[in-house]
Design a protein around this motif. Structure first.
Motif, PDB file in Angstrom:
ATOM      1  N   ARG A  99     -20.790  -8.372   9.687  1.00 51.00           N
ATOM      2  CA  ARG A  99     -21.585  -7.665  10.094  1.00 51.00           C
ATOM      3  C   ARG A  99     -21.931  -8.009   8.173  1.00 51.00           C
ATOM      4  O   ARG A  99     -23.695  -7.480   8.411  1.00 51.00           O
ATOM      5  N   ALA A 100     -21.633  -8.914   7.591  1.00 54.75           N
ATOM      6  CA  ALA A 100     -22.662  -8.203   5.780  1.00 54.75           C
ATOM      7  C   ALA A 100     -23.993  -9.426   5.862  1.00 54.75           C
ATOM      8  O   ALA A 100     -25.234  -8.932   5.863  1.00 54.75           O
ATOM      9  N   LEU A 101     -23.735 -10.146   7.389  1.00 59.74           N
ATOM     10  CA  LEU A 101     -24.648 -10.771   7.349  1.00 59.74           C
ATOM     11  C   LEU A 101     -25.873 -10.568   8.439  1.00 59.74           C
ATOM     12  O   LEU A 101     -27.076 -10.033   7.903  1.00 59.74           O
ATOM     13  N   GLN A 102     -25.723  -9.477   9.211  1.00 58.94           N
ATOM     14  CA  GLN A 102     -26.224  -7.845   9.562  1.00 58.94           C
ATOM     15  C   GLN A 102     -27.359  -7.263   8.867  1.00 58.94           C
ATOM     16  O   GLN A 102     -28.572  -6.964   8.995  1.00 58.94           O
ATOM     17  N   VAL A 103     -26.261  -6.399   8.087  1.00 61.31           N
ATOM     18  CA  VAL A 103     -26.787  -6.007   6.825  1.00 61.31           C
ATOM     19  C   VAL A 103     -28.292  -6.373   6.549  1.00 61.31           C
ATOM     20  O   VAL A 103     -28.813  -5.829   5.883  1.00 61.31           O
ATOM     21  N   MET A 104     -27.543  -7.388   5.729  1.00 59.16           N
ATOM     22  CA  MET A 104     -28.478  -8.715   5.180  1.00 59.16           C
ATOM     23  C   MET A 104     -29.567  -8.950   5.495  1.00 59.16           C
ATOM     24  O   MET A 104     -30.659  -8.512   5.095  1.00 59.16           O
ATOM     25  N   ALA A 105     -29.579  -8.719   7.407  1.00 58.10           N
ATOM     26  CA  ALA A 105     -31.094  -9.180   8.021  1.00 58.10           C
ATOM     27  C   ALA A 105     -31.567  -8.189   8.756  1.00 58.10           C
ATOM     28  O   ALA A 105     -33.177  -7.976   8.119  1.00 58.10           O
ATOM     29  N   CYS A 106     -31.153  -6.583   8.970  1.00 52.91           N
ATOM     30  CA  CYS A 106     -32.095  -5.657   8.539  1.00 52.91           C
ATOM     31  C   CYS A 106     -32.275  -4.757   6.828  1.00 52.91           C
ATOM     32  O   CYS A 106     -33.393  -4.934   6.794  1.00 52.91           O
ATOM     33  N   GLU A 107     -31.648  -5.520   5.773  1.00 52.37           N
ATOM     34  CA  GLU A 107     -32.114  -4.834   4.455  1.00 52.37           C
ATOM     35  C   GLU A 107     -33.076  -6.121   4.327  1.00 52.37           C
ATOM     36  O   GLU A 107     -34.208  -5.410   3.053  1.00 52.37           O
ATOM     37  N   SER A 108     -32.972  -7.646   3.757  1.00 54.37           N
ATOM     38  CA  SER A 108     -34.166  -8.271   3.497  1.00 54.37           C
ATOM     39  C   SER A 108     -34.334  -9.429   3.900  1.00 54.37           C
ATOM     40  O   SER A 108     -35.035  -9.919   3.339  1.00 54.37           O
ATOM     41  N   GLY A 109     -33.367  -9.266   5.235  1.00 48.39           N
ATOM     42  CA  GLY A 109     -34.358 -10.639   5.864  1.00 48.39           C
ATOM     43  C   GLY A 109     -33.471 -11.934   5.550  1.00 48.39           C
ATOM     44  O   GLY A 109     -33.667 -12.885   5.607  1.00 48.39           O
TER      45      GLY A 109
END
Length: 167
Positions: A99-109
């Motif tokens: 989930r953290a990696l999904q958020v990271m992908a959306c937030e900063s790529g």
């Protein structure tokens, strides 16, 4: 009443290594007193893994970019955030790493130098500057991947994923 929180990050290089070994990152925090942002303790961290023996490195023909500077083509791609999986796992519970990696992908790529021009949110997890203020960190510390993830995990411990619009 004034809240006081002192935070420091100590990067300990492995013997014979020129840079820090992020698997041995140690974060020290003192208690935060009488401030709503500090009332809940940070989530427990996973025990430090036992490092595997390091094989003798092969000669490198060309210089490779440091982990904090991914190639622009990789940003926003699954590889752009997957490269941070081990570091994310050092700060978030195992069941929250994806989930953290999904958020990271959306937030900063996966770009540790990302900045939202309208809010000032910074780094891998787009941490808002007021969190750095609350933790007595300079704003530019949010561009350090380990610090950004450490703060993001602490924020997550305050209310889960509700603090991120991409969650």
């Amino acid at each position: 009443m004034t809240a006081v929180l002192v935070a420091a990050v100590l990067l300990v290089p492995s013997p014979g290594e020129p840079g820090p070994d992020l698997t041995r990152l140690v974060t020290y925090r003192s208690a935060c007193v009488d401030h709503p942002v500090c009332q809940t303790p940070p989530p427990p961290t996973a025990p430090e893994p036992t490092p595997a023996p390091t094989p003798e490195p092969a000669p490198v023909a060309a210089a490779t970019p440091p982990p904090s500077a991914p190639a622009p083509a990789a940003l926003g791609s699954p590889a752009g955030v997957e490269r941070w999986r081990e570091l994310v796992a050092a700060y978030f519970p195992a069941d929250q790493v994806d989930r953290a990696l999904q958020v990271m992908a959306c937030e900063s790529g996966g770009d540790p130098s990302a900045v939202n021009p309208s809010s000032g949110a910074s780094g891998l997890m787009q941490v808002m500057p007021f969190w750095a203020d609350a933790l007595a960190l300079p704003h530019d510390a949010l561009f350090d991947p380990a610090t950004n993830l450490d703060v993001a995990a602490w924020i997550w411990g305050q209310g889960g994923w509700s603090h991120w619009s991409c969650a």
